[in-house]
Design a protein around this motif. Structure first.
Motif, mmCIF file in Angstrom:
data_model
loop_
_atom_site.group_PDB
_atom_site.id
_atom_site.type_symbol
_atom_site.label_atom_id
_atom_site.label_comp_id
_atom_site.label_asym_id
_atom_site.label_seq_id
_atom_site.Cartn_x
_atom_site.Cartn_y
_atom_site.Cartn_z
ATOM 1 N N ASP A 172 4.171 -0.499 5.550
ATOM 2 C CA ASP A 172 3.207 -1.056 4.622
ATOM 3 C C ASP A 172 1.936 -0.227 4.597
ATOM 4 O O ASP A 172 1.605 0.473 5.566
ATOM 5 C CB ASP A 172 2.843 -2.483 5.028
ATOM 6 C CG ASP A 172 3.997 -3.456 4.851
ATOM 7 O OD1 ASP A 172 4.916 -3.149 4.074
ATOM 8 O OD2 ASP A 172 3.961 -4.517 5.502
ATOM 9 N N PHE A 173 1.200 -0.336 3.487
ATOM 10 C CA PHE A 173 -0.160 0.155 3.428
ATOM 11 C C PHE A 173 -1.091 -1.021 3.731
ATOM 12 O O PHE A 173 -0.939 -2.115 3.165
ATOM 13 C CB PHE A 173 -0.495 0.701 2.039
ATOM 14 C CG PHE A 173 0.227 1.971 1.692
ATOM 15 C CD1 PHE A 173 0.741 2.808 2.676
ATOM 16 C CD2 PHE A 173 0.395 2.349 0.365
ATOM 17 C CE1 PHE A 173 1.402 3.978 2.355
ATOM 18 C CE2 PHE A 173 1.052 3.515 0.023
ATOM 19 C CZ PHE A 173 1.564 4.328 1.025
ATOM 20 N N LEU A 174 -2.062 -0.788 4.601
ATOM 21 C CA LEU A 174 -3.087 -1.780 4.911
ATOM 22 C C LEU A 174 -4.396 -1.357 4.257
ATOM 23 O O LEU A 174 -4.632 -0.171 4.021
ATOM 24 C CB LEU A 174 -3.279 -1.910 6.420
ATOM 25 C CG LEU A 174 -2.027 -2.197 7.262
ATOM 26 C CD1 LEU A 174 -2.407 -2.323 8.735
ATOM 27 C CD2 LEU A 174 -1.328 -3.452 6.784
ATOM 28 N N LEU A 175 -5.252 -2.311 3.995
ATOM 29 C CA LEU A 175 -6.582 -2.017 3.477
ATOM 30 C C LEU A 175 -7.524 -1.834 4.662
ATOM 31 O O LEU A 175 -7.704 -2.751 5.471
ATOM 32 C CB LEU A 175 -7.075 -3.142 2.572
ATOM 33 C CG LEU A 175 -8.469 -2.947 1.965
ATOM 34 C CD1 LEU A 175 -8.475 -1.754 1.013
ATOM 35 C CD2 LEU A 175 -8.936 -4.210 1.242
ATOM 36 N N ALA A 176 -8.104 -0.646 4.782
ATOM 37 C CA ALA A 176 -9.066 -0.356 5.846
ATOM 38 C C ALA A 176 -10.466 -0.418 5.262
ATOM 39 O O ALA A 176 -10.745 0.204 4.234
ATOM 40 C CB ALA A 176 -8.803 1.030 6.440
ATOM 41 N N LEU A 177 -11.344 -1.178 5.906
ATOM 42 C CA LEU A 177 -12.706 -1.330 5.415
ATOM 43 C C LEU A 177 -13.670 -1.459 6.591
ATOM 44 O O LEU A 177 -13.256 -1.747 7.718
ATOM 45 C CB LEU A 177 -12.806 -2.536 4.474
ATOM 46 C CG LEU A 177 -11.950 -3.771 4.734
ATOM 47 C CD1 LEU A 177 -12.544 -4.613 5.833
ATOM 48 C CD2 LEU A 177 -11.804 -4.584 3.477
ATOM 49 N N PRO A 178 -14.971 -1.229 6.373
ATOM 50 C CA PRO A 178 -15.941 -1.338 7.467
ATOM 51 C C PRO A 178 -15.974 -2.754 8.029
ATOM 52 O O PRO A 178 -15.729 -3.730 7.303
ATOM 53 C CB PRO A 178 -17.278 -0.974 6.794
ATOM 54 C CG PRO A 178 -16.907 -0.218 5.562
ATOM 55 C CD PRO A 178 -15.592 -0.784 5.108
ATOM 56 N N CYS A 191 -4.767 -10.406 -2.332
ATOM 57 C CA CYS A 191 -4.114 -10.028 -3.573
ATOM 58 C C CYS A 191 -4.510 -8.587 -3.900
ATOM 59 O O CYS A 191 -5.647 -8.179 -3.641
ATOM 60 C CB CYS A 191 -4.550 -10.972 -4.685
ATOM 61 S SG CYS A 191 -3.909 -10.512 -6.316
ATOM 62 N N ARG A 192 -3.594 -7.815 -4.475
ATOM 63 C CA ARG A 192 -3.912 -6.425 -4.806
ATOM 64 C C ARG A 192 -5.079 -6.324 -5.787
ATOM 65 O O ARG A 192 -5.775 -5.311 -5.819
ATOM 66 C CB ARG A 192 -2.696 -5.724 -5.414
ATOM 67 C CG ARG A 192 -1.543 -5.520 -4.459
ATOM 68 C CD ARG A 192 -0.559 -4.534 -5.062
ATOM 69 N NE ARG A 192 0.740 -4.606 -4.436
ATOM 70 C CZ ARG A 192 1.724 -3.740 -4.676
ATOM 71 N NH1 ARG A 192 1.532 -2.763 -5.532
ATOM 72 N NH2 ARG A 192 2.898 -3.857 -4.081
ATOM 73 N N ASP A 193 -5.309 -7.375 -6.566
ATOM 74 C CA ASP A 193 -6.385 -7.331 -7.555
ATOM 75 C C ASP A 193 -7.752 -7.148 -6.916
ATOM 76 O O ASP A 193 -8.705 -6.762 -7.594
ATOM 77 C CB ASP A 193 -6.372 -8.612 -8.401
ATOM 78 C CG ASP A 193 -5.166 -8.689 -9.327
ATOM 79 O OD1 ASP A 193 -4.541 -7.623 -9.554
ATOM 80 O OD2 ASP A 193 -4.842 -9.782 -9.802
ATOM 81 N N VAL A 194 -7.853 -7.419 -5.613
ATOM 82 C CA VAL A 194 -9.144 -7.263 -4.949
ATOM 83 C C VAL A 194 -9.621 -5.817 -4.994
ATOM 84 O O VAL A 194 -10.817 -5.524 -4.878
ATOM 85 C CB VAL A 194 -9.053 -7.766 -3.483
ATOM 86 C CG1 VAL A 194 -8.277 -6.764 -2.624
ATOM 87 C CG2 VAL A 194 -10.444 -7.996 -2.899
ATOM 88 N N LEU A 195 -8.694 -4.880 -5.183
ATOM 89 C CA LEU A 195 -9.054 -3.465 -5.253
ATOM 90 C C LEU A 195 -9.944 -3.158 -6.455
ATOM 91 O O LEU A 195 -10.645 -2.141 -6.467
ATOM 92 C CB LEU A 195 -7.788 -2.605 -5.315
ATOM 93 C CG LEU A 195 -6.873 -2.639 -4.090
ATOM 94 C CD1 LEU A 195 -5.577 -1.878 -4.377
ATOM 95 C CD2 LEU A 195 -7.576 -2.040 -2.882
ATOM 96 N N VAL A 216 -0.963 2.693 -6.559
ATOM 97 C CA VAL A 216 -1.250 1.288 -6.262
ATOM 98 C C VAL A 216 -2.470 0.829 -7.044
ATOM 99 O O VAL A 216 -2.476 -0.260 -7.639
ATOM 100 C CB VAL A 216 -1.473 1.086 -4.747
ATOM 101 C CG1 VAL A 216 -1.929 -0.344 -4.463
ATOM 102 C CG2 VAL A 216 -0.205 1.390 -3.972
ATOM 103 N N CYS A 217 -3.508 1.661 -7.071
ATOM 104 C CA CYS A 217 -4.730 1.311 -7.803
ATOM 105 C C CYS A 217 -4.458 1.196 -9.298
ATOM 106 O O CYS A 217 -4.953 0.284 -9.970
ATOM 107 C CB CYS A 217 -5.809 2.361 -7.543
ATOM 108 S SG CYS A 217 -6.427 2.388 -5.842
ATOM 109 N N ARG A 218 -3.639 2.099 -9.804
ATOM 110 C CA ARG A 218 -3.337 2.091 -11.238
ATOM 111 C C ARG A 218 -2.598 0.813 -11.640
ATOM 112 O O ARG A 218 -2.792 0.283 -12.735
ATOM 113 C CB ARG A 218 -2.521 3.332 -11.587
ATOM 114 C CG ARG A 218 -2.309 3.521 -13.083
ATOM 115 C CD ARG A 218 -1.508 4.782 -13.361
ATOM 116 N NE ARG A 218 -2.242 5.986 -12.975
ATOM 117 C CZ ARG A 218 -1.837 6.855 -12.063
ATOM 118 N NH1 ARG A 218 -0.699 6.661 -11.414
ATOM 119 N NH2 ARG A 218 -2.557 7.923 -11.795
#
Length: 329
Positions: A172-178, A191-195, A216-218
């Motif tokens: 999987d791809f994870l979302l990495a953030l501060p 949800c992917r829409d958070v991007l 994924v962003c597209r």
């Protein structure tokens, strides 16, 4: 067709010329072949005499391929790859997993998988001489096609004619953030829409992971307009830690990179994007059966190490728990 009475190029001459074509530098080519520069120059000059054409344009500062030189280099690569296949085929009849295997690995996999694979290969296949090259996908595919690499570990599918593929694992791809990001304090899947409301930091051009993240962003209508890019995953994580944005990171890399105090938070998606990693090699390779066994050995090592990925290939029916369409190419 050249008359049989005419002299023909030798393998040594083709290897010498191909080394110069790759390095565009006589001294570096000679060093790569472990031969003297005069001997290398003589071999190339003799090849030009035999073919009755100039293959190289020599200046005081650099070496360039002539149009004929570019064509000959492509032919030479194929000839030498076929000769190497011949030698490997004969060696395989004597003993499987013996002799050199040139293995390519993409940079977003190499640091996280090789520490597991190298000792495993040494223990299970002691007569195999592994030669490893780390490079981006486009380079690895070209090297495999031309015979300079035997097999590569990269994201599948490659969609390249003439290559066989052996899937090994999905991740999987994870979302990495501060850690101080508003989204960092919750464990619920996103949800992917958070991007759509986030600044996405990417790897630079040539990394397949960059293209996968852009895909994924597209899908959710995000246009990646960031001007800050990283050359490696560790650098990408440092950029995120420094507050320059967020990024998508493969779970195997996250498992390794976030073990250090980077100040990174990780969030999962409710419909996780991801990628498939496996082996690619020439479909005509006489060692295809061996590469299949290598893939099986990698799957076993991953299972024994309990890495955060899902085994695919021969074990897909038992281990997969979400549809293929969830993965990016």
């Amino acid at each position: 067709m050249i008359p049989i009475s005419e002299p023909l190029p030798t393998l040594a001459q083709l290897r010498a010329f191909l080394a110069v074509a790759e390095h565009l530098h006589f001294r570096e080519a000679a060093a790569a072949l472990r031969m003297s520069q005069p001997a290398l120059s003589s071999a190339v000059a003799t090849l030009e005499e035999i073919l009755q054409t100039r293959l190289l344009e020599r200046t005081t500062r650099k070496v360039l391929l002539t149009p004929a030189g570019r064509r000959v280099s492509a032919h030479a690569a194929r000839v030498l790859a076929n000769v190497d296949d011949l030698v490997a085929d004969v060696a395989r009849t004597r003993e499987p997993f013996s002799g050199p295997i040139h293995l390519g690995v993409i940079p977003t996999v190499a640091p996280y998988l090789l520490p597991l694979l190298l000792p495993m290969f040494a223990g299970r296949f002691p007569r195999m001489k592994l030669i490893v090259q780390e490079a981006k996908t486009e380079t690895l595919l070209a090297e495999v096609r031309e015979g300079r690499l035997d097999v590569a570990v990269l994201a599948l599918p490659t969609d390249v004619t003439g290559l066989a593929e052996e899937p090994v694992y999905d991740e999987d791809f994870l979302l990495a953030l501060p850690c101080d990001h508003p989204l960092a304090g919750d464990d619920a899947p996103l949800c992917r829409d958070v991007l759509q409301g986030l600044d996405i930091v990417l790897l630079n051009q040539g990394h397949c992971l960059r293209e996968q993240a852009i895909d994924v962003c597209r899908e959710v209508g995000v246009r990646t307009t960031m001007t800050t890019y990283a050359t490696s995953l560790p650098t990408l994580i440092q950029l995120v830690s420094g507050g320059l944005g967020v990024t998508l990171i493969p779970e195997l890399a996250a498992h390794a990179e976030t073990g250090t105090p980077f100040g990174i938070a990780l969030r999962r998606f409710d419909r996780p994007p991801g990628r498939r990693i496996g082996l690619a090699y020439r479909a005509t390779s006489p060692r295809g059966d061996e590469y299949g066994e290598l893939a099986a050995a990698i799957r076993l090592a991953i299972r024994e190490e309990d890495l955060p990925v899902r085994i695919t290939g021969e074990d897909a029916a038992r281990t997969a728990h979400r549809p293929e369409s969830a993965f990016t190419k």
